[in-house]
Write a protein that holds these residues in place. Structure first.
Motif: not given
Length: 114
Positions: A7-35
């Motif tokens: 991902a080539h991303i351009r974050p601008e400001t932190m908010n609740e949605d982005i924090l929830t995304y970061i807190e949750t993404i690992q659990s979506t990757m684990d079943p697929f062996g992503g790291r």
């Protein structure tokens, strides 16, 4: 062969949605062996403009990377990022451990008649 989600991303400001995304993404990757291979680090730009951040996730293979991205679990959280952070995401297959660029160049020369 290992595959990568980049991902080539351009974050601008932190908010609740982005924090929830970061807190949750690992659990979506684990079943697929992503790291995560790169996450939240600033790039050292050596050539050209690069006003952004890089995220790189490794998966066992391209089929698994595609399955993760298309999974219900990841698709459910994806808008938390895309609604707030512009950027591009690609999937790409890596090269084998014994890859030799000189062999690739020789094949390209032969094909081009050079």
């Amino acid at each position: 062969m290992t595959a990568y989600a980049i991902a080539h991303i351009r974050p601008e400001t932190m908010n609740e949605d982005i924090l929830t995304y970061i807190e949750t993404i690992q659990s979506t990757m684990d079943p697929f062996g992503g790291r995560f291979l790169v996450h939240g680090k600033e790039a050292e730009v050596l050539e050209g403009p690069f006003p952004s951040t890089v995220v790189m996730i490794g998966f066992p293979d391209l089929e698994t990377a595609r399955a993760w991205y298309a999974s219900d679990a990841y698709q459910a959280i994806l808008p938390l990022r895309t609604d707030h952070i512009p950027g591009e995401v690609i999937l790409v297959e890596g090269v084998p451990a014994d890859y030799d660029a000189t062999k690739t160049a020789a094949g390209l020369r032969a094909a081009a008649g050079l």
